[in-house]
Write a protein that holds these residues in place. Structure first.
Motif, PDB file in Angstrom:
ATOM      1  N   GLU A   1       0.816  -1.204   0.000  1.00  0.00           N
ATOM      2  CA  GLU A   1       0.000   0.000   0.000  1.00  0.00           C
ATOM      3  C   GLU A   1       0.853   1.259   0.000  1.00  0.00           C
ATOM      4  O   GLU A   1       0.454   2.290  -0.532  1.00  0.00           O
ATOM      5  N   GLN A   2       2.032   1.172   0.603  1.00  0.00           N
ATOM      6  CA  GLN A   2       2.893   2.348   0.649  1.00  0.00           C
ATOM      7  C   GLN A   2       4.310   1.899   0.949  1.00  0.00           C
ATOM      8  O   GLN A   2       4.534   0.890   1.619  1.00  0.00           O
ATOM      9  N   ALA A   3       5.289   2.644   0.449  1.00  0.00           N
ATOM     10  CA  ALA A   3       6.697   2.403   0.748  1.00  0.00           C
ATOM     11  C   ALA A   3       7.202   3.497   1.678  1.00  0.00           C
ATOM     12  O   ALA A   3       6.887   4.677   1.494  1.00  0.00           O
ATOM     13  N   ILE A   4       7.966   3.093   2.683  1.00  0.00           N
ATOM     14  CA  ILE A   4       8.501   4.024   3.674  1.00  0.00           C
ATOM     15  C   ILE A   4      10.026   4.005   3.567  1.00  0.00           C
ATOM     16  O   ILE A   4      10.648   2.950   3.619  1.00  0.00           O
ATOM     17  N   ASN A   5      10.618   5.172   3.403  1.00  0.00           N
ATOM     18  CA  ASN A   5      12.069   5.299   3.291  1.00  0.00           C
ATOM     19  C   ASN A   5      12.712   5.084   4.658  1.00  0.00           C
ATOM     20  O   ASN A   5      12.419   5.792   5.618  1.00  0.00           O
ATOM     21  N   SER A   6      13.633   4.116   4.739  1.00  0.00           N
ATOM     22  CA  SER A   6      14.250   3.757   6.019  1.00  0.00           C
ATOM     23  C   SER A   6      15.642   4.345   6.205  1.00  0.00           C
ATOM     24  O   SER A   6      16.360   3.920   7.105  1.00  0.00           O
ATOM     25  N   ASP A   7      16.047   5.299   5.367  1.00  0.00           N
ATOM     26  CA  ASP A   7      17.382   5.879   5.528  1.00  0.00           C
ATOM     27  C   ASP A   7      17.563   6.453   6.931  1.00  0.00           C
ATOM     28  O   ASP A   7      18.616   6.304   7.551  1.00  0.00           O
TER      29      ASP A   7
ATOM     30  N   ILE B   1      15.765   6.005  10.439  1.00  0.00           N
ATOM     31  CA  ILE B   1      14.769   5.148  11.070  1.00  0.00           C
ATOM     32  C   ILE B   1      13.805   5.957  11.927  1.00  0.00           C
ATOM     33  O   ILE B   1      12.609   5.666  11.979  1.00  0.00           O
ATOM     34  N   ASP B   2      14.299   6.981  12.618  1.00  0.00           N
ATOM     35  CA  ASP B   2      13.406   7.822  13.415  1.00  0.00           C
ATOM     36  C   ASP B   2      12.351   8.478  12.531  1.00  0.00           C
ATOM     37  O   ASP B   2      11.159   8.503  12.865  1.00  0.00           O
ATOM     38  N   GLN B   3      12.786   9.028  11.419  1.00  0.00           N
ATOM     39  CA  GLN B   3      11.842   9.660  10.506  1.00  0.00           C
ATOM     40  C   GLN B   3      10.907   8.626   9.892  1.00  0.00           C
ATOM     41  O   GLN B   3       9.717   8.886   9.693  1.00  0.00           O
ATOM     42  N   ALA B   4      11.443   7.440   9.596  1.00  0.00           N
ATOM     43  CA  ALA B   4      10.618   6.370   9.036  1.00  0.00           C
ATOM     44  C   ALA B   4       9.513   5.990  10.008  1.00  0.00           C
ATOM     45  O   ALA B   4       8.357   5.774   9.606  1.00  0.00           O
ATOM     46  N   TYR B   5       9.866   5.908  11.301  1.00  0.00           N
ATOM     47  CA  TYR B   5       8.831   5.573  12.283  1.00  0.00           C
ATOM     48  C   TYR B   5       7.789   6.689  12.377  1.00  0.00           C
ATOM     49  O   TYR B   5       6.593   6.422  12.516  1.00  0.00           O
ATOM     50  N   GLY B   6       8.238   7.921  12.293  1.00  0.00           N
ATOM     51  CA  GLY B   6       7.296   9.037  12.304  1.00  0.00           C
ATOM     52  C   GLY B   6       6.317   8.945  11.145  1.00  0.00           C
ATOM     53  O   GLY B   6       5.116   9.172  11.313  1.00  0.00           O
ATOM     54  N   ASP B   7       6.829   8.580   9.953  1.00  0.00           N
ATOM     55  CA  ASP B   7       5.947   8.430   8.796  1.00  0.00           C
ATOM     56  C   ASP B   7       4.974   7.277   9.002  1.00  0.00           C
ATOM     57  O   ASP B   7       3.789   7.378   8.662  1.00  0.00           O
ATOM     58  N   LEU B   8       5.477   6.171   9.549  1.00  0.00           N
ATOM     59  CA  LEU B   8       4.619   5.015   9.790  1.00  0.00           C
ATOM     60  C   LEU B   8       3.521   5.348  10.792  1.00  0.00           C
ATOM     61  O   LEU B   8       2.338   5.037  10.573  1.00  0.00           O
ATOM     62  N   LYS B   9       3.892   5.997  11.880  1.00  0.00           N
ATOM     63  CA  LYS B   9       2.921   6.293  12.918  1.00  0.00           C
ATOM     64  C   LYS B   9       1.865   7.285  12.415  1.00  0.00           C
ATOM     65  O   LYS B   9       0.672   7.137  12.716  1.00  0.00           O
ATOM     66  N   HIS B  10       2.299   8.266  11.666  1.00  0.00           N
ATOM     67  CA  HIS B  10       1.345   9.228  11.101  1.00  0.00           C
ATOM     68  C   HIS B  10       0.365   8.505  10.179  1.00  0.00           C
ATOM     69  O   HIS B  10      -0.851   8.779  10.205  1.00  0.00           O
ATOM     70  N   LEU B  11       0.874   7.597   9.371  1.00  0.00           N
ATOM     71  CA  LEU B  11       0.024   6.855   8.448  1.00  0.00           C
ATOM     72  C   LEU B  11      -1.013   6.034   9.211  1.00  0.00           C
ATOM     73  O   LEU B  11      -2.206   6.037   8.871  1.00  0.00           O
TER      74      LEU B  11
ATOM     75  N   PRO C   1       2.436  11.989  20.365  1.00  0.00           N
ATOM     76  CA  PRO C   1       3.141  12.724  19.313  1.00  0.00           C
ATOM     77  C   PRO C   1       4.585  12.270  19.188  1.00  0.00           C
ATOM     78  O   PRO C   1       5.220  11.894  20.158  1.00  0.00           O
ATOM     79  N   PHE C   2       5.083  12.356  17.959  1.00  0.00           N
ATOM     80  CA  PHE C   2       6.474  12.018  17.679  1.00  0.00           C
ATOM     81  C   PHE C   2       7.377  13.173  18.085  1.00  0.00           C
ATOM     82  O   PHE C   2       7.167  14.314  17.695  1.00  0.00           O
ATOM     83  N   SER C   3       8.364  12.865  18.910  1.00  0.00           N
ATOM     84  CA  SER C   3       9.241  13.913  19.447  1.00  0.00           C
ATOM     85  C   SER C   3      10.228  14.381  18.398  1.00  0.00           C
ATOM     86  O   SER C   3      10.815  13.584  17.676  1.00  0.00           O
TER      87      SER C   3
END
Length: 623
Positions: A449-455, A457-467, A481-483
């Motif tokens: 359904e979607q690809a998440i960039n893992s370069d 990991i903190d930002q990747a988790y933020g994208d995952l959680k927002h989704l 909230p993501f710190s």
């Protein structure tokens, strides 16, 4: 042309006095020791002086255009300087006593060289020559070296030497034939040096130790699919297909085989006393999410953090694996570590939903792992690689699949090296897996359904959680909230009340009838049975169906769930269920049993009770 063969000649001066225009001369099988009288043959093109008693090579004034010379089976122990023979194109020096290749640096037309059955220990003296055919068989060569400048090389024979590796043969795109028979090559990984030779058609590796390795022939054919002949035997199309299916079977084939095996073993060994909590509801399947990606992308780290932050919604589906635990991983609960024997026993017992093999280790997700999460009234989140995803897609579970993959291979490789427990071979394999994941995501729209960039990991988790929070759960505010400092907030109950309906209806994907996936006959029967059982066990009013469902007027249940009040529902009518009218005989007892997934209305409310210990471990290892 003049041919004087086997006459016992010692002197040929008389022959050359009257044949100054001679172009081809054959003097093999004589007793010649001196060729100086050939200096008068200025137009000589072809010379064969094999099987004589010569001790020096071409010891006469060079003719104007001498092209081919055969001086094999003589007593030559040293190659003289042949720089004056500018037109020499073929030189054969087999069966002499030569120990070093030299004197050929100015032979800029030499394309055929044979020096077999000599005493050569090292390949040298051939730099930048236009050689196409090189035969150095039956010498004492230990390394394939100094061949990189032979850009036109197409035929190479190094059989009967002492080679232990094929390193040094790479970078010859025109190579079509290689013979390394009767050497000491021991490692199949050496095939990587021949992988770029797309024109290579014939390879002979007879009488090498690597021939004793399991599946040697199929392994070579898999690594070198362009071969038409291996070890002097023709390669068939069937062998090539078998090799591909053994070492790199298409994902669809692997998934179908795995699913067929798991279903068969489950039918043979299980009683199908499946829990109601993992049965499909009337129009939505059990809510589940799968993070897919190669090793090192941080998918397990993100799954664990999502479980901690949204513990009222998610539980971790713990997989089994046969690999050894890494440092700090043994008691983390990220995986259940078992032996190969135990894993195969579980597979034989039909305990797995899906299994796959990654880097030589087996992984599998059991029914119990998912059901234990569903029993708590939670959606299951789990991690797996491509093979597992394709196999899971064959089952009746219909998760949301998210691809976690790096955009920068350099960043990903650096992260894997920093962790310290990945070998270089594993890192190289993972790089190809990254490319495969991206290719599948591009070629198969809808697979993920979607690809998440893992370069990062903190930002990747933020994208995952927002989704998950904003789109899947449809919560107006992120409860945790993501710190911006890169840490994850703690779970809280604020804003979570009354969202179980959102979890079941928004997070879940549409049923298979809406997605268009075709079930097998067995799956369709199982689905219909579970559908009828789930309806019969509905607690309270069921949500109005979004899709019209045709079914018999009555549903006969042939499975006893062992729960009070659900022993006999054979008289429950479909119309009564669709109109939310419980039967008089079982309505009261059904209200006491809560395990339906119809909008999760029958599961316990999603309270913020602590998650199980398996989801609280700080270990961030993953497969």
């Amino acid at each position: 042309m003049l041919s004087v063969v086997g006459r016992g000649l010692h002197d040929i001066s008389l022959l050359t006095e009257h044949y100054i225009h001679l172009q081809s001369l054959e003097l093999q099988y004589n007793s010649l020791t001196d060729l100086s009288s050939l200096s008068t043959l200025r137009y000589l093109l072809y010379l064969n002086v094999s099987h004589n008693e010569l001790t020096s090579l071409l010891d006469f004034d060079p003719p104007l255009g001498l092209r081919e010379v055969d001086a094999s089976f003589n007593q030559i122990n040293e190659m003289s300087d042949l720089s004056a023979h500018h037109s020499l194109a073929k030189l054969v020096l087999n069966c002499n006593s030569i120990s070093e290749i030299k004197g050929l640096s100015s032979c800029h037309r030499l394309n055929h060289l044979e020096i077999t059955h000599n005493q050569i220990e090292r390949i040298s003296g051939l730099d930048h020559l236009p050689i196409k055919h090189l035969d150095l068989s039956c010498n004492k060569i230990k390394k394939t070296e100094n061949l990189e400048t032979l850009e036109l090389l197409t035929h190479l024979d190094l059989s009967g030497n002492k080679l232990r590796t094929l390193k040094g043969l790479q970078d010859h795109p025109l190579m079509g034939y290689i013979n390394v028979e009767d050497n000491d090559v021991i490692d199949l990984t050496d095939m990587k040096y021949l992988r770029e030779m797309t024109l290579l058609r014939k390879l002979n590796m007879k009488r090498n130790p690597l021939q004793d390795l399991p599946d040697y022939r199929l392994s070579v054919l898999f690594k070198l699919p362009h071969l038409t002949e291996l070890d002097t035997d023709k390669v068939s199309a069937e062998e090539k297909v078998t090799a591909i299916n053994m070492f790199a079977a298409p994902l669809e084939l692997l998934a179908a085989t795995d699913h067929m095996t798991n279903v068969r073993q489950r039918v043979l060994n299980q009683h199908f006393d499946l829990l109601l909590c993992t049965m499909p509801a009337v129009d939505t399947p059990y809510p589940m999410m799968v993070l897919c990606g190669p090793q090192g992308v941080g998918k397990m780290q993100m799954a664990l953090q999502l479980v901690r932050d949204l513990q009222a919604y998610f539980g971790l589906g713990v997989s089994h694996t046969t690999r050894k635990p890494r440092v700090g991983e043994a008691d983390s609960g990220n995986y259940v570590f078992v032996s190969e024997e135990d894993f195969e026993k579980m597979r034989s017992n039909g305990e797995f939903i899906e299994t796959c093999c990654v880097a030589g280790h087996s992984y599998g997700l059991t029914f119990n792992a998912v059901e234990s999460v569903a029993q708590e009234g939670l959606a299951c989140i789990t991690c797996m690689e491509l093979e597992g995803v394709m196999s899971l897609k064959k089952s009746y579970f219909e998760p949301r699949y998210l691809l976690v993959v790096p955009q920068s291979l350099q960043v990903h490789v650096a992260r894997m090296r920093e962790r310290g427990y990945y070998t270089e071979a594993e890192i190289e394999r993972v790089q190809s897996r990254v490319e495969k994941c991206i290719q599948i995501h591009q070629d198969r729209p809808g697979c993920f359904e979607q690809a998440i960039n893992s370069d990062d990991i903190d930002q990747a988790y933020g994208d995952l959680k927002h989704l998950v929070v904003q789109q899947y759960l449809a919560l107006s505010n992120d409860p945790t909230p993501f710190s911006s400092a890169g840490h994850y907030g703690s779970a809280t109950s604020k804003g979570l009340a009354g969202t179980s309906q959102a979890l079941a209806q928004v997070f879940s994907r549409p049923s298979s009838s809406a997605t268009g996936r075709t079930r097998s006959v067995l799956e369709e029967q199982l689905y219909k049975r579970r559908l009828s059982q789930a309806r019969a066990a509905v607690v309270g009013p069921a949500p109005p169906p979004r899709h019209s469902v045709s079914a018999p007027a009555s549903i006969a249940l042939d499975v006893d769930f062992g729960k009070e009040g659900i022993r006999d529902t054979s008289n429950v009518s479909l119309s009564a269920l669709q109109n939310n009218q419980p039967t008089p005989s079982s309505s009261e007892s059904r209200s006491r049993s809560g395990s339906s997934l119809s909008g999760f209305s029958g599961a316990r409310d999603f309270s913020c009770s602590p998650i199980s210990p398996r989801s609280q471990s700080p270990s961030l290892q993953e497969r």
